[in-house]
Design an enzyme around this catalytic site. Structure first.
Site, short mmCIF file in Angstrom:
data_model
loop_
_atom_site.label_atom_id
_atom_site.label_comp_id
_atom_site.label_asym_id
_atom_site.label_seq_id
_atom_site.Cartn_x
_atom_site.Cartn_y
_atom_site.Cartn_z
N THR A 4 0.99 69.03 39.32
CA THR A 4 -0.11 68.43 39.38
C THR A 4 -0.81 69.82 40.45
O THR A 4 -0.07 69.86 41.57
CB THR A 4 -0.13 67.63 40.14
OG1 THR A 4 0.23 66.22 38.58
CG2 THR A 4 -2.21 67.20 40.51
N SER A 58 -3.99 72.49 41.95
CA SER A 58 -4.77 73.65 41.45
C SER A 58 -4.21 75.42 40.57
O SER A 58 -4.77 75.56 39.58
CB SER A 58 -5.78 74.53 42.22
OG SER A 58 -5.42 74.57 43.36
N ASP A 100 6.02 73.54 39.24
CA ASP A 100 4.99 73.05 39.75
C ASP A 100 4.45 73.69 40.80
O ASP A 100 5.38 73.90 41.74
CB ASP A 100 5.45 71.56 40.13
CG ASP A 100 4.52 70.40 40.74
OD1 ASP A 100 3.19 70.93 40.90
OD2 ASP A 100 5.28 69.14 41.70
N GLY A 101 3.96 73.53 41.41
CA GLY A 101 3.05 74.21 42.63
C GLY A 101 3.52 73.04 44.17
O GLY A 101 4.22 72.49 43.81
N ALA A 102 3.23 73.41 44.88
CA ALA A 102 3.83 73.40 46.72
C ALA A 102 2.64 73.32 47.56
O ALA A 102 2.20 74.41 46.98
CB ALA A 102 4.97 74.10 46.97
N GLY A 130 0.07 67.04 49.14
CA GLY A 130 -1.67 67.13 48.97
C GLY A 130 -2.41 66.77 47.84
O GLY A 130 -3.61 66.13 47.76
N GLU A 133 5.92 63.74 40.87
CA GLU A 133 7.04 65.01 40.66
C GLU A 133 8.25 64.86 40.88
O GLU A 133 8.84 65.84 40.07
CB GLU A 133 5.53 65.51 41.52
CG GLU A 133 4.52 66.32 40.91
CD GLU A 133 3.30 66.51 41.89
OE1 GLU A 133 2.74 66.81 42.39
OE2 GLU A 133 3.68 66.96 44.07
C1 5RP Z 1 0.14 68.26 44.23
C2 5RP Z 1 0.63 68.78 44.88
C3 5RP Z 1 0.94 70.24 44.90
O1 5RP Z 1 1.43 70.81 44.03
C4 5RP Z 1 0.18 70.79 45.65
O2 5RP Z 1 -0.77 70.23 46.46
C5 5RP Z 1 -0.19 72.20 45.58
O3 5RP Z 1 -1.59 72.20 44.79
P1 5RP Z 1 -2.51 73.60 45.09
O4 5RP Z 1 -1.34 74.29 43.60
O5 5RP Z 1 -3.28 72.68 44.32
O6 5RP Z 1 -2.18 74.15 45.80
O7 5RP Z 1 2.20 68.48 45.41
O8 5RP Z 1 0.80 66.07 44.41
#
Ligand code: 5RP
Length: 222
Positions: free
Chosen positions: A26, A28, A79-81, A94, A101
């Site tokens: 999840t 951007s 996934d992102g972080a 975030g 996740e």
């Molecule tokens: C969502 C997350 C996202 O991976 C994290 O917030 C990073 O988001 P972005 O790619 O928008 O910077 O953990 O729960």
């Protein structure tokens, strides 16, 4: 920032085997990844989404959503972080999707994390650590967090996809992510916290603003 996200999203698409079931995170950066996957016409047997938002985006591109319970172990989760350390331990949540996740990451053989290079830090904790809590436990959990030395902040008005609430913890200097992850998870009323230390990423794809992408493995594996 957007150029970095697009570049790392494209690099992640190269790791996806057509015809497999993919776990999708999840945020951007992941949104860019989903769009890149569709733009490249990568066919999947289906996807397991870590949030309703991700499921909606995948469905809009024509991908089938699957229930993790009927998929067995997944080959790959992307996934992102919010932060990553050199051991590829992460802070996530975030976007408030941390619990789903963490479940998909646990159920996946490989977890590739995608981020812009501002997310790589030596010590986790500058980004406030999110905790998903059962609503009636919110104040109790917050008092326990104060005892651990951090400053809890209620993410007002936010409900997770699981119907729970989020507390963001400021001021943790996380030099032992494994211990802190389990200490917080042991507080009654905590669903889970955003530390991904017991199950870190296997690979981190990091991109800079010029669109150059590098692959990072855990420092202890080098
Ligand atoms: C969502 C997350 C996202 O991976 C994290 O917030 C990073 O988001 P972005 O790619 O928008 O910077 O953990 O729960």
């Amino acid at each position: 920032m957007q150029a970095a996200k697009k570049a790392v999203a494209l690099a992640a698409v190269e790791h996806v085997k057509p015809g497999t079931i993919l776990g999708v995170g999840t945020g951007s950066t992941v949104n860019e990844f989903i769009d890149a996957l569709a733009a490249r016409n990568i066919d999947l047997a289906g996807a397991v989404a870590s949030s309703e938002a991700t499921a909606e985006r995948l469905k809009a591109h024509g991908y089938d959503m699957l229930d993790l319970n009927s998929c067995g172990s997944l080959e790959l989760y992307i996934d992102g972080a919010d932060e990553a350390n050199p051991e590829l331990q992460l802070i996530k949540g975030g976007g408030a999707a941390l619990t789903r996740e963490k479940i998909i990451a646990a159920a996946s053989q490989q977890f590739i994390c995608i981020a812009d290079d501002s997310k790589l830090v030596n010590v986790l904790g500058e980004f406030p650590l999110p905790i998903e809590v059962i609503p009636m436990a919110r104040s109790y959990v917050a008092r326990e967090i104060v005892k651990l030395g951090a400053d809890p902040e209620y993410r007002e008005g936010k409900r997770t996809d699981n119907g729970n609430e989020i507390i963001d913890c400021h001021g943790f200097t996380i030099d032992d992510p494994l211990t802190l992850e389990s200490t917080i998870n042991d507080i009654t009323g905590v669903v889970t916290n955003g530390l991904f230390a017991a199950r870190p990423a296997n690979l981190l794809l990091l991109s800079d603003e010029k669109g150059s992408v590098r692959t990072v493995t855990a420092a202890s594996n080098q």
